[in-house]
Each structure stands twice: as C-alpha cells, then as structure tokens.
Scaffold this motif. Structure first.
Motif, mmCIF file in Angstrom:
data_model
loop_
_atom_site.group_PDB
_atom_site.id
_atom_site.type_symbol
_atom_site.label_atom_id
_atom_site.label_comp_id
_atom_site.label_asym_id
_atom_site.label_seq_id
_atom_site.Cartn_x
_atom_site.Cartn_y
_atom_site.Cartn_z
ATOM 1 N N VAL A 1 73.920 -13.163 27.316
ATOM 2 C CA VAL A 1 73.263 -14.421 27.692
ATOM 3 C C VAL A 1 72.049 -14.667 26.817
ATOM 4 C CG1 VAL A 1 71.986 -15.588 29.531
ATOM 5 C CG2 VAL A 1 74.095 -14.347 30.068
ATOM 6 N N GLN A 2 71.269 -13.626 26.554
ATOM 7 C CA GLN A 2 70.096 -13.775 25.693
ATOM 8 C C GLN A 2 70.487 -14.279 24.315
ATOM 9 O OE1 GLN A 2 67.088 -10.618 25.727
ATOM 10 N NE2 GLN A 2 68.157 -9.652 27.444
ATOM 11 N N ARG A 3 71.542 -13.671 23.740
ATOM 12 C CA ARG A 3 71.978 -14.073 22.397
ATOM 13 C C ARG A 3 72.437 -15.516 22.379
ATOM 14 N NH1 ARG A 3 74.752 -9.025 22.324
ATOM 15 N NH2 ARG A 3 76.701 -10.183 22.685
ATOM 16 N N GLU A 4 73.220 -15.903 23.369
ATOM 17 C CA GLU A 4 73.775 -17.255 23.355
ATOM 18 C C GLU A 4 72.704 -18.302 23.621
ATOM 19 O OE1 GLU A 4 75.935 -20.268 22.597
ATOM 20 O OE2 GLU A 4 76.646 -18.210 22.295
ATOM 21 N N VAL B 1 71.436 -26.722 26.216
ATOM 22 C CA VAL B 1 71.374 -25.266 26.097
ATOM 23 C C VAL B 1 72.072 -24.609 27.290
ATOM 24 C CG1 VAL B 1 69.822 -23.269 26.145
ATOM 25 C CG2 VAL B 1 69.302 -25.212 24.667
ATOM 26 N N LEU B 2 71.818 -25.100 28.495
ATOM 27 C CA LEU B 2 72.453 -24.533 29.680
ATOM 28 C C LEU B 2 73.970 -24.680 29.620
ATOM 29 C CD1 LEU B 2 70.108 -25.712 32.589
ATOM 30 C CD2 LEU B 2 70.421 -23.379 31.762
ATOM 31 N N VAL B 3 74.445 -25.860 29.260
ATOM 32 C CA VAL B 3 75.888 -26.116 29.250
ATOM 33 C C VAL B 3 76.579 -25.266 28.181
ATOM 34 C CG1 VAL B 3 77.660 -27.843 28.781
ATOM 35 C CG2 VAL B 3 75.699 -28.432 30.210
ATOM 36 N N HIS B 4 76.026 -25.276 26.955
ATOM 37 C CA HIS B 4 76.629 -24.493 25.878
ATOM 38 C C HIS B 4 76.622 -23.001 26.205
ATOM 39 C CE1 HIS B 4 77.506 -27.534 22.918
ATOM 40 N NE2 HIS B 4 76.282 -28.038 22.991
ATOM 41 N N ALA C 1 71.839 -21.278 21.165
ATOM 42 C CA ALA C 1 71.909 -22.671 21.624
ATOM 43 C C ALA C 1 70.581 -23.388 21.393
ATOM 44 C CB ALA C 1 72.289 -22.710 23.109
ATOM 45 N N VAL C 2 69.467 -22.686 21.622
ATOM 46 C CA VAL C 2 68.150 -23.284 21.367
ATOM 47 C C VAL C 2 68.004 -23.609 19.894
ATOM 48 C CG1 VAL C 2 65.673 -22.823 21.318
ATOM 49 C CG2 VAL C 2 67.010 -22.221 23.351
ATOM 50 N N ALA C 3 68.480 -22.715 19.027
ATOM 51 C CA ALA C 3 68.391 -22.959 17.586
ATOM 52 C C ALA C 3 69.230 -24.167 17.185
ATOM 53 C CB ALA C 3 68.858 -21.722 16.816
ATOM 54 N N ARG C 4 70.399 -24.315 17.822
ATOM 55 C CA ARG C 4 71.280 -25.456 17.486
ATOM 56 C C ARG C 4 70.644 -26.783 17.874
ATOM 57 N NH1 ARG C 4 75.539 -21.958 19.109
ATOM 58 N NH2 ARG C 4 75.509 -22.841 21.206
ATOM 59 N N VAL C 5 70.169 -26.866 19.109
ATOM 60 C CA VAL C 5 69.604 -28.145 19.547
ATOM 61 C C VAL C 5 68.298 -28.438 18.829
ATOM 62 C CG1 VAL C 5 70.688 -27.967 21.806
ATOM 63 C CG2 VAL C 5 68.354 -27.160 21.515
ATOM 64 N N GLY C 6 67.574 -27.380 18.438
ATOM 65 C CA GLY C 6 66.328 -27.577 17.723
ATOM 66 C C GLY C 6 66.508 -28.082 16.321
ATOM 67 N N SER C 7 67.687 -27.826 15.715
ATOM 68 C CA SER C 7 67.943 -28.277 14.349
ATOM 69 C C SER C 7 68.618 -29.635 14.296
ATOM 70 C CB SER C 7 68.835 -27.252 13.621
ATOM 71 O OG SER C 7 70.093 -27.152 14.268
ATOM 72 N N GLY C 8 68.957 -30.197 15.491
ATOM 73 C CA GLY C 8 69.616 -31.493 15.539
ATOM 74 C C GLY C 8 68.616 -32.619 15.351
ATOM 75 N N PRO C 9 69.120 -33.884 15.389
ATOM 76 C CA PRO C 9 68.239 -35.042 15.218
ATOM 77 C C PRO C 9 67.266 -35.186 16.369
ATOM 78 C CG PRO C 9 70.448 -35.741 15.908
ATOM 79 C CD PRO C 9 70.516 -34.262 15.611
ATOM 80 N N THR D 1 79.486 -18.053 27.222
ATOM 81 C CA THR D 1 79.409 -16.722 27.836
ATOM 82 C C THR D 1 80.326 -16.613 29.040
ATOM 83 O OG1 THR D 1 77.532 -17.382 29.234
ATOM 84 C CG2 THR D 1 77.018 -16.389 27.076
ATOM 85 N N ASN D 2 81.074 -17.679 29.330
ATOM 86 C CA ASN D 2 81.975 -17.700 30.484
ATOM 87 C C ASN D 2 81.217 -17.361 31.768
ATOM 88 O OD1 ASN D 2 84.484 -18.111 31.717
ATOM 89 N ND2 ASN D 2 85.039 -15.951 31.577
ATOM 90 N N THR D 3 80.035 -17.969 31.899
ATOM 91 C CA THR D 3 79.171 -17.735 33.052
ATOM 92 C C THR D 3 79.009 -19.045 33.831
ATOM 93 O OG1 THR D 3 77.924 -16.083 31.796
ATOM 94 C CG2 THR D 3 76.911 -16.908 33.822
ATOM 95 N N LYS D 4 79.145 -18.988 35.139
ATOM 96 C CA LYS D 4 78.929 -20.180 35.949
ATOM 97 C C LYS D 4 77.534 -20.735 35.688
ATOM 98 C CE LYS D 4 82.798 -20.326 38.341
ATOM 99 N NZ LYS D 4 83.738 -21.475 38.268
ATOM 100 N N LEU D 5 77.438 -22.068 35.722
ATOM 101 C CA LEU D 5 76.175 -22.719 35.387
ATOM 102 C C LEU D 5 75.045 -22.254 36.304
ATOM 103 C CD1 LEU D 5 75.098 -24.822 33.370
ATOM 104 C CD2 LEU D 5 75.478 -26.573 35.113
ATOM 105 N N HIS D 6 75.301 -22.176 37.592
ATOM 106 C CA HIS D 6 74.237 -21.769 38.524
ATOM 107 C C HIS D 6 73.866 -20.304 38.338
ATOM 108 C CE1 HIS D 6 76.647 -19.423 41.472
ATOM 109 N NE2 HIS D 6 77.627 -20.220 41.107
ATOM 110 N N ARG D 7 74.845 -19.454 37.946
ATOM 111 C CA ARG D 7 74.552 -18.045 37.700
ATOM 112 C C ARG D 7 73.687 -17.871 36.463
ATOM 113 N NH1 ARG D 7 74.490 -14.689 41.356
ATOM 114 N NH2 ARG D 7 76.601 -15.265 42.020
ATOM 115 N N LEU D 8 73.995 -18.657 35.413
ATOM 116 C CA LEU D 8 73.179 -18.616 34.206
ATOM 117 C C LEU D 8 71.748 -19.046 34.520
ATOM 118 C CD1 LEU D 8 73.013 -18.370 31.053
ATOM 119 C CD2 LEU D 8 73.553 -20.804 30.989
ATOM 120 N N ALA D 9 71.614 -20.105 35.345
ATOM 121 C CA ALA D 9 70.281 -20.584 35.721
ATOM 122 C C ALA D 9 69.515 -19.499 36.472
ATOM 123 C CB ALA D 9 70.406 -21.844 36.577
ATOM 124 N N GLU D 10 70.199 -18.759 37.333
ATOM 125 C CA GLU D 10 69.543 -17.676 38.072
ATOM 126 C C GLU D 10 69.015 -16.605 37.118
ATOM 127 O OE1 GLU D 10 72.530 -16.354 40.732
ATOM 128 O OE2 GLU D 10 72.277 -18.006 42.160
#
Length: 227
Positions: A212-215, A180-183, A219-227, A188-197
């Motif tokens: 960021v909220q939308r993405e 979720v963090l990486v996607h 992303a949570v919905a995508r990983v939640g629907s995976g295997p 959103t073209n946001t640095k990983l550490h900035r997104l974490a903040e």
C-alpha cells in the motif's frame, strides 16, 4: 438540445478542518456548479447531470432527481458523462433516489458515465443496481441496495478523513486525493474503505502494508505530474 428543467448552484463556502499537529486548514475547494437537464424519451426521462457530486451538493442532487422522478412515468435514465467528480456522498444521493424509485414502481439506470463515476460504482459494487438488467428484478435489488447504502454511509467518514490526510500530507487537491485512493485501491486489490483505514491509522504511527505504501507513493507521483 436538452431543456434546463432543473438546476442548482452548489454551496458558496466550504468549511475547512484542521488535520495536522498545528491544526492547519485543508486546502479550500469550491465545487463546480451542479446542473441537471432533462428531456423526454418515451415514458422515461433522460437526466443529464454535470458538475461535481460531493458532500456540498448531495442534498441538492437528491432533491433535483426526486423532482425529475416524480415527473417521469416509468423512471430515469442518467447521463453522468458530464460529472467531473463523485465521492461516496454523491453515490449516497443516487442510491437514495433509486430507493425512492423502486418504492414508486419506477427504475433508474445509468446510461452514460465518465471514468471516475464508473470506477466508483465498480469499487462499491453498486454498478449492477443501475443497469437495465436490474429493472427486471426490483425486489432482490432493493435488499442489496439497502445493504450497500448502509455500508457506504458507514465507511464514508473514514474515506473522507483519508482524503484529508492525503491533502494535508502531500498538498493535493480533493480531486487528486480521490484519484490516489481509487488508483491505490485498484492496484493493490484493496477495498476502498480498508485502504482509507490504513491511511488514517498511519497518522497514529501504524504504518500501512508495504504494498500500500508503494502504490500510494506511486499514485501521488502520477497525479502530481499531471496538469
């Protein structure tokens, strides 16, 4: 077939930490066994790493790669295609061994890597440090590596805390939270550490930017629907 010259089992127990108001523990995650196999290729050693590169095994990874580096003539070529998960602590271990290699007049390259490792190297700007082109200019690369290592060590606690927020909030596994963090960072073209903040600040009542909220939700919905 590569010979299993070096191998290590990851820690048996993972300490969990409370993150919510009720101080409920995070879901327990037991890292896969870390295995390092080596084979000679001319004056270099090809090192195949399998398992998960995370905080529980970063010290073991550094020790195993350091031993392989000492046995090599000109350096190591890493095959990380068997790495299922890699976070900033795993990256720190790779950077520390590369720094050791440069001080010994040797080099370390990443010959092959899975999608997760490639994305981590790309997001943190460290990919050029592990290419064959970097071998030709060790001096400037060493300075860039030190800067990147300091930045990774400084931002890792926030990133790990953001993973914990996602795990506790959405019931995700550590791997899913990292995805979720990486996607979200990429889309959103946001640095990983900035997104974490942003995510950590949200726990204190400061909403992240709407994009960021939308993405993150997508992303949570995508990983939640995976295997």
């Amino acid at each position: 077939m590569p010979e299993p010259a070096y191998s290590a089992s990851s820690a048996n127990d993972v300490v969990t930490a409370g993150t919510g108001a009720d101080d409920e523990p995070l879901p327990e995650h037991r890292p896969e066994q870390l295995t390092v196999d080596t084979r000679a290729d001319g004056d270099r050693l090809v090192v195949e790493v399998r398992g998960e590169l995370c905080l529980d095994v970063d010290h073991e990874l550094k020790e195993l790669l350091s031993r392989a580096l000492e046995d090599s003539v000109s350096g190591l070529d890493l095959d990380l295609s068997g790495v299922d998960f890699c976070d900033c602590s795993g990256l720190n271990a790779l950077l520390r061994v590369r720094r050791q290699a440069l001080s010994d007049g040797k080099t370390i390259t990443v010959r092959a890597a899975g999608r997760m490792v490639e994305r981590l190297l790309e997001l943190t700007g460290t990919q050029p440090l592990f290419t064959s082109d970097a071998e030709q200019d060790g001096g400037p690369d060493l300075g860039a590596e030190v800067v990147q290592l300091r930045r990774a060590m400084r931002t890792r606690p926030t990133i790990d805390l953001a993973r914990g927020v996602l795990m506790a909030t959405f019931g995700l596994s550590p791997d899913q939270a990292w995805e979720v963090l990486v996607h979200s960072s990429q889309n959103t073209n946001t640095k990983l550490h900035r997104l974490a903040e942003h995510l950590v600040a949200a726990v204190q009542g400061e909403p992240p930017p709407e994009a960021v909220q939308r993405e993150v939700a997508a992303a949570v919905a995508r990983v939640g629907s995976g295997p």
